[in-house]
Design an enzyme around this catalytic site. Structure first.
Site, PDB file in Angstrom:
ATOM      1  CE  LYS A  13      32.708 -22.204 115.112  1.00 55.55           C
ATOM      2  NZ  LYS A  13      33.105 -23.055 114.086  1.00 55.55           N
ATOM      3  NE  ARG A  88      28.582 -27.074 116.827  1.00 59.65           N
ATOM      4  CZ  ARG A  88      29.840 -26.951 117.299  1.00 59.65           C
ATOM      5  NH1 ARG A  88      30.040 -26.008 118.346  1.00 59.65           N
ATOM      6  NH2 ARG A  88      30.905 -27.201 116.485  1.00 59.65           N
ATOM      7  NE  ARG A 128      40.780 -27.285 115.258  1.00 59.33           N
ATOM      8  CZ  ARG A 128      39.446 -27.253 115.151  1.00 59.33           C
ATOM      9  NH1 ARG A 128      39.343 -25.983 115.336  1.00 59.33           N
ATOM     10  NH2 ARG A 128      38.737 -27.977 115.125  1.00 59.33           N
ATOM     11  NE  ARG A 161      38.767 -30.170 118.578  1.00 64.79           N
ATOM     12  CZ  ARG A 161      37.932 -29.280 118.126  1.00 64.79           C
ATOM     13  NH1 ARG A 161      38.369 -28.055 118.124  1.00 64.79           N
ATOM     14  NH2 ARG A 161      36.702 -29.574 117.640  1.00 64.79           N
ATOM     15  NE  ARG A 172      34.111 -31.287 113.999  1.00 70.98           N
ATOM     16  CZ  ARG A 172      35.397 -30.773 114.155  1.00 70.98           C
ATOM     17  NH1 ARG A 172      36.374 -31.359 113.443  1.00 70.98           N
ATOM     18  NH2 ARG A 172      35.655 -29.600 114.540  1.00 70.98           N
TER      19      ARG A 172
HETATM   20  P1  ADP Z   1      34.583 -26.656 115.884  1.00 64.71           P
HETATM   21  O1  ADP Z   1      34.656 -25.105 116.199  1.00 64.71           O
HETATM   22  O2  ADP Z   1      35.809 -26.966 115.311  1.00 64.71           O
HETATM   23  O3  ADP Z   1      33.323 -27.011 115.335  1.00 64.71           O
HETATM   24  P2  ADP Z   1      34.005 -27.117 118.676  1.00 64.71           P
HETATM   25  O4  ADP Z   1      35.302 -27.080 119.504  1.00 64.71           O
HETATM   26  O5  ADP Z   1      33.251 -25.952 118.515  1.00 64.71           O
HETATM   27  O6  ADP Z   1      34.411 -27.380 117.312  1.00 64.71           O
HETATM   28  O7  ADP Z   1      33.041 -28.508 119.209  1.00 64.71           O
HETATM   29  C1  ADP Z   1      33.551 -29.688 119.111  1.00 64.71           C
HETATM   30  C2  ADP Z   1      32.323 -30.660 119.290  1.00 64.71           C
HETATM   31  O8  ADP Z   1      31.839 -30.371 120.866  1.00 64.71           O
HETATM   32  C3  ADP Z   1      31.296 -30.615 118.291  1.00 64.71           C
HETATM   33  O9  ADP Z   1      31.540 -31.530 117.418  1.00 64.71           O
HETATM   34  C4  ADP Z   1      30.129 -31.339 119.526  1.00 64.71           C
HETATM   35  O10 ADP Z   1      30.131 -32.627 119.299  1.00 64.71           O
HETATM   36  C5  ADP Z   1      30.338 -30.430 120.869  1.00 64.71           C
HETATM   37  N1  ADP Z   1      29.667 -29.263 120.909  1.00 64.71           N
HETATM   38  C6  ADP Z   1      30.382 -28.153 121.036  1.00 64.71           C
HETATM   39  N2  ADP Z   1      29.396 -27.150 120.946  1.00 64.71           N
HETATM   40  C7  ADP Z   1      28.267 -27.649 121.162  1.00 64.71           C
HETATM   41  C8  ADP Z   1      26.630 -27.190 121.057  1.00 64.71           C
HETATM   42  N3  ADP Z   1      26.752 -26.055 121.026  1.00 64.71           N
HETATM   43  N4  ADP Z   1      25.825 -28.106 120.787  1.00 64.71           N
HETATM   44  C9  ADP Z   1      26.157 -29.393 120.698  1.00 64.71           C
HETATM   45  N5  ADP Z   1      27.349 -29.913 120.751  1.00 64.71           N
HETATM   46  C10 ADP Z   1      28.266 -28.979 120.955  1.00 64.71           C
HETATM   47  P1  ADP Z   2      36.806 -22.938 114.488  1.00 59.48           P
HETATM   48  O1  ADP Z   2      36.953 -22.583 115.826  1.00 59.48           O
HETATM   49  O2  ADP Z   2      35.934 -22.134 113.472  1.00 59.48           O
HETATM   50  O3  ADP Z   2      36.719 -24.510 114.326  1.00 59.48           O
HETATM   51  P2  ADP Z   2      39.730 -22.235 114.472  1.00 59.48           P
HETATM   52  O4  ADP Z   2      39.791 -20.986 114.879  1.00 59.48           O
HETATM   53  O5  ADP Z   2      40.057 -23.496 115.550  1.00 59.48           O
HETATM   54  O6  ADP Z   2      38.235 -22.544 113.491  1.00 59.48           O
HETATM   55  O7  ADP Z   2      40.863 -22.416 113.097  1.00 59.48           O
HETATM   56  C1  ADP Z   2      40.709 -23.813 112.780  1.00 59.48           C
HETATM   57  C2  ADP Z   2      42.254 -23.825 112.003  1.00 59.48           C
HETATM   58  O8  ADP Z   2      42.707 -23.007 111.049  1.00 59.48           O
HETATM   59  C3  ADP Z   2      43.087 -23.812 113.126  1.00 59.48           C
HETATM   60  O9  ADP Z   2      44.347 -24.496 113.225  1.00 59.48           O
HETATM   61  C4  ADP Z   2      43.509 -22.314 113.035  1.00 59.48           C
HETATM   62  O10 ADP Z   2      44.978 -22.024 113.599  1.00 59.48           O
HETATM   63  C5  ADP Z   2      43.564 -22.136 111.356  1.00 59.48           C
HETATM   64  N1  ADP Z   2      43.051 -20.832 111.048  1.00 59.48           N
HETATM   65  C6  ADP Z   2      42.011 -20.070 111.590  1.00 59.48           C
HETATM   66  N2  ADP Z   2      41.763 -18.751 110.743  1.00 59.48           N
HETATM   67  C7  ADP Z   2      42.676 -18.960 109.525  1.00 59.48           C
HETATM   68  C8  ADP Z   2      42.895 -18.195 108.431  1.00 59.48           C
HETATM   69  N3  ADP Z   2      42.180 -17.168 108.323  1.00 59.48           N
HETATM   70  N4  ADP Z   2      43.887 -18.801 107.713  1.00 59.48           N
HETATM   71  C9  ADP Z   2      44.549 -19.991 107.732  1.00 59.48           C
HETATM   72  N5  ADP Z   2      44.361 -20.774 108.971  1.00 59.48           N
HETATM   73  C10 ADP Z   2      43.208 -20.404 109.819  1.00 59.48           C
END
Ligand code: ADP
Ligand code: ADP
Ligand code: ZN
Length: 219
Positions: A13, A88, A128, A161, A172
């Site tokens: 994302k 979410r 990541r 992270r 998660r």
């Molecule tokens: P990822 O894309 O890897 O799932 P995010 O960076 O979006 O992680 O979110 C990291 C953490 O921040 C989540 O596990 C949650 O604890 C918090 N968080 C982010 N967005 C929301 C949301 N919309 N509602 C509740 N918690 C959130």
């Molecule tokens: P999200 O925001 O959904 O948690 P990220 O964009 O942070 O996901 O991507 C998660 C990890 O995977 C990061 O380390 C990113 O560089 C890598 N990544 C994202 N898209 C791809 C893909 N299509 N193939 C391989 N690795 C990817």
């Protein structure tokens, strides 16, 4: 133009939202980044959120609604935004509709759902690396930083992270499956969902995202 990226942790994302935001000239609004910034700054929100985030659980809906309402009310978001990580759960989806009344934006135009299998997610998350300064994301194999350890964009040393460690990743993914995944059906029912295969390289996924958006814009 108000877009929502939906998908499990590690789906890509943030990666795809960054590209789309650059292409359309609208801000990427990542609630995860905003919360991590609040934690780093030690604000009230950050103090409340830290232990919840470290445990891989969701921060409370009221805090998120305040953050998103404020952010979408900023001058750079008058033409739209790309939401990355919000909503979410179903309560947040309803809250989003009502908080838009306090912003120049009218309604969600499209929800881009990145569909990725669980075994791929674990591999993406465990390798990541994130920039604690500018929020850029890297991957040790698929998107390595040029010098191996520092952010390409700002030079800061990259970190893993807390919540990308294996034990928290499992929690998660479970939170996603139980609480967030029902939004896929919700947005499908109201005709906003675009389902995008999130497997393959970053460039492969980008061309699918870009295609879906080009069709939407020319409609
Ligand atoms: P990822 O894309 O890897 O799932 P995010 O960076 O979006 O992680 O979110 C990291 C953490 O921040 C989540 O596990 C949650 O604890 C918090 N968080 C982010 N967005 C929301 C949301 N919309 N509602 C509740 N918690 C959130
Ligand atoms: P999200 O925001 O959904 O948690 P990220 O964009 O942070 O996901 O991507 C998660 C990890 O995977 C990061 O380390 C990113 O560089 C890598 N990544 C994202 N898209 C791809 C893909 N299509 N193939 C391989 N690795 C990817
Ligand atoms: Zn950086």
């Amino acid at each position: 133009m108000l877009l929502v990226f939906l998908g499990p942790p590690g789906a890509g994302k943030g990666t795809q939202a960054t590209r789309l935001a650059a292409k359309y000239g609208v801000p990427q609004v990542s609630t995860g980044d905003m919360l991590r910034e609040a934690v780093a700054a030690g604000t009230d929100v950050g103090l409340r959120a830290k232990s919840i985030m470290d445990a891989g659980q969701l921060v409370d809906d009221a805090t998120l609604a305040d953050l998103v309402r404020d952010r979408l009310g900023q001058p750079d978001a008058t033409g739209g935004a790309i939401l990355d990580g919000y909503p979410r759960n179903t309560a947040q989806a309803a809250a989003l509709e009502s908080l838009l009344a306090d912003t120049p934006l009218e309604a969600v135009d499209r929800v881009l759902f990145l569909d990725v299998a669980e075994e791929i997610l674990v591999d993406r998350l465990s390798k990541r690396r994130a920039c604690p300064s500018c929020n850029a994301n890297f991957h040790l194999v698929f998107k390595p930083p040029a010098d191996g350890t520092n952010c390409d964009r700002c030079g800061t040393e990259l970190v893993q992270r807390e919540d990308d460690r294996e034990a928290v990743v499992r929690d998660r993914l479970q939170v996603y499956a139980e609480i967030t995944a029902p939004l896929v059906e919700h947005y499908e029912r109201i005709g906003l969902l675009a389902r995008i295969d999130g497997a393959g390289s970053i460039d492969d996924v980008w061309s699918r995202v870009d295609n879906v958006m080009s069709m939407a814009v020319s409609e």
